[in-house]
Design a protein around this motif. Sequence first.
Motif, PDB file in Angstrom:
ATOM      1  N   ARG A 158       0.746   4.382  -2.943  1.00 17.29           N
ATOM      2  CA  ARG A 158       0.617   5.554  -2.745  1.00 17.29           C
ATOM      3  C   ARG A 158       1.804   6.595  -3.198  1.00 17.29           C
ATOM      4  O   ARG A 158       1.604   7.577  -3.520  1.00 17.29           O
ATOM      5  CB  ARG A 158       0.537   5.750  -1.137  1.00 17.29           C
ATOM      6  N   GLU A 212       0.882  -1.217   0.098  1.00 16.11           N
ATOM      7  CA  GLU A 212       0.022  -0.049   0.017  1.00 16.11           C
ATOM      8  C   GLU A 212       1.003   1.223  -0.144  1.00 16.11           C
ATOM      9  O   GLU A 212       0.576   2.426  -0.677  1.00 16.11           O
ATOM     10  CB  GLU A 212      -0.985   0.041   1.330  1.00 16.11           C
ATOM     11  N   GLU A 213       2.021   1.001   0.469  1.00 16.40           N
ATOM     12  CA  GLU A 213       3.000   2.455   0.713  1.00 16.40           C
ATOM     13  C   GLU A 213       3.415   2.650  -0.789  1.00 16.40           C
ATOM     14  O   GLU A 213       3.653   3.875  -1.139  1.00 16.40           O
ATOM     15  CB  GLU A 213       4.134   2.190   1.604  1.00 16.40           C
TER      16      GLU A 213
END
Length: 159
Positions: free
Chosen positions: A90, A86-87
């Motif tokens: 992003r 997820e990082e």
Amino acid sequence: MNTLDEIDLRILHELQSDGRISNQELADRVGLSPSPCLRRVRRLEQSGVVDKYTAVVDPAAVGLDITAFVRLRLDSHGTGVVERVEEAIREIPEVTEAYLLAGDHDYLLKVAAGSFAAYEELMRTKLRAIPAISSIETTFTISVTKPTSPLPIREGAQP
């Protein structure tokens, strides 16, 4: 904030249609005087019902002619793995939206690119570099049938 009343809903409808509307015009449209209208707008903002204000930019007008929807599957779902995935998602500016899914795929990404070559470069250097991805499936759009539109908020909605 417990529930949204009819005036709150009208305010939200107007703000979703035109986030730059003046307080005076908004007050006129929802049947309030300016001061109570502004208080309601501030309350909606402070409670998080109104998340932010933004401009909708035509992608083609800024050279982003390719829109793709990318479905990702992970080979592992451990907490650390999911956080790293997820990082990484992003951090990719071309990913304009990302959703965690239930079902056959783990994530759905909306990607904006200037060309198919730019999308290929994104795939090679950024998406495939994300750890734990076991598959990537891409669907390219041909045209927009229904652009981003206001949420269908109903009376009695609760924040």
